[in-house]
Design an enzyme around this catalytic site. Structure first.
Site, mmCIF file in Angstrom:
data_model
loop_
_atom_site.group_PDB
_atom_site.id
_atom_site.type_symbol
_atom_site.label_atom_id
_atom_site.label_comp_id
_atom_site.label_asym_id
_atom_site.label_seq_id
_atom_site.Cartn_x
_atom_site.Cartn_y
_atom_site.Cartn_z
ATOM 1 C CG ASP A 73 8.776 -10.259 47.994
ATOM 2 O OD1 ASP A 73 8.341 -9.786 46.923
ATOM 3 O OD2 ASP A 73 9.573 -9.653 48.725
ATOM 4 C CD GLU A 76 8.227 -10.102 42.757
ATOM 5 O OE1 GLU A 76 7.192 -9.422 42.781
ATOM 6 O OE2 GLU A 76 9.359 -9.646 42.980
ATOM 7 C CG ASP A 77 10.909 -13.456 45.311
ATOM 8 O OD1 ASP A 77 11.004 -13.274 44.084
ATOM 9 O OD2 ASP A 77 11.102 -12.556 46.137
#
Ligand code: G4P
Ligand code: MN
Length: 190
Positions: A73, A76-77
């Site tokens: 992640d 993405e984050d």
């Protein structure tokens, strides 16, 4: 070989060292983030838990898969780039992370649809990370409801996750069996 020389191989990367490097990188990148639960659990608990599901429950020992799980992640984050992942962890890890990263510039419905569409075409390594990610998130939803989520939204997440998992089947029977139990428990046919 003396005891001291046994422990002085600083240039020789053991698998454990590579995995710890990824855990540390993810911890630094996610350090400001919290999960959506009322306790505001540190976000890093999630990638650590996903990697642990693969290793402890799925029997996965592939270092690149465990590193990718820890990093899955970050792009993405957080502000992490794929180039950064490749520079630190190599092409194989970068490819897995790239396969499991949603394009956050797209509308949410489109992102969710693309996960269902892309799942069957992912590599085996990416499918493993995706299975463990879904298993962690579904368990987390059972544990407690994220702030602002209705019962309907929880059920819709389960339903959507079951569709994505359909495209990931034939990858790891243990993880798929555990996911099936979660779906059946929620009244979703598998
Ligand atoms: N169950 C649960 N999820 C939480 C919590 N805090 C953060 N999340 C994250 O929220 C995502 C699911 O929420 P959604 O509203 O459906 O998706 P979005 O964040 O991408 O918009 C998951 O992202 P993801 O890991 O990228 O997975 P996925 O959405 O691709 O399955 C999950 O990791 C929490 O407390 N409980
Ligand atoms: Mn995740």
């Amino acid at each position: 070989m003396s005891r001291s020389s046994t422990y002085s191989c600083t240039n020789m990367s053991s698998d454990a060292a590579l995995i710890l490097e990824a855990a540390n990188f993810a911890a630094e990148k996610h350090k400001q983030q919290r999960r959506k639960d009322p306790e505001k659990t540190p976000y890093i608990n999630h990638p650590l838990g996903v990697a642990r599901i693969l290793s402890h429950e799925g029997g996965i020992t592939d270092t690149a898969v465990l590193q990718a799980a820890l990093l899955h992640d970050t792009v993405e984050d957080t502000n992490t780039t794929f180039e950064e992942i490749e520079l630190h962890f190599g092409q194989d890890v970068r490819n897995i992370v790239e396969e499991v990263t949603d394009d956050k510039t797209l509308p949410k419905m489109e992102r969710k649809r693309l996960q269902m569409e892309h799942a069957p075409h992912c590599s085996q390594k990416a499918k493993l990370v995706k299975l463990a990610d879904k298993l962690y998130n579904l368990r987390d939803l059972k544990r407690c409801t994220p702030e602002g989520w209705s019962e309907q939204r929880v059920q819709e997440y389960f339903q959507w996750a079951s569709e994505v998992v359909k495209g990931l089947r034939g990858t790891n029977s243990i993880l798929e069996g555990k996911l099936d139990h979660m779906f059946m428990d929620q009244g979703i046919a598998v």
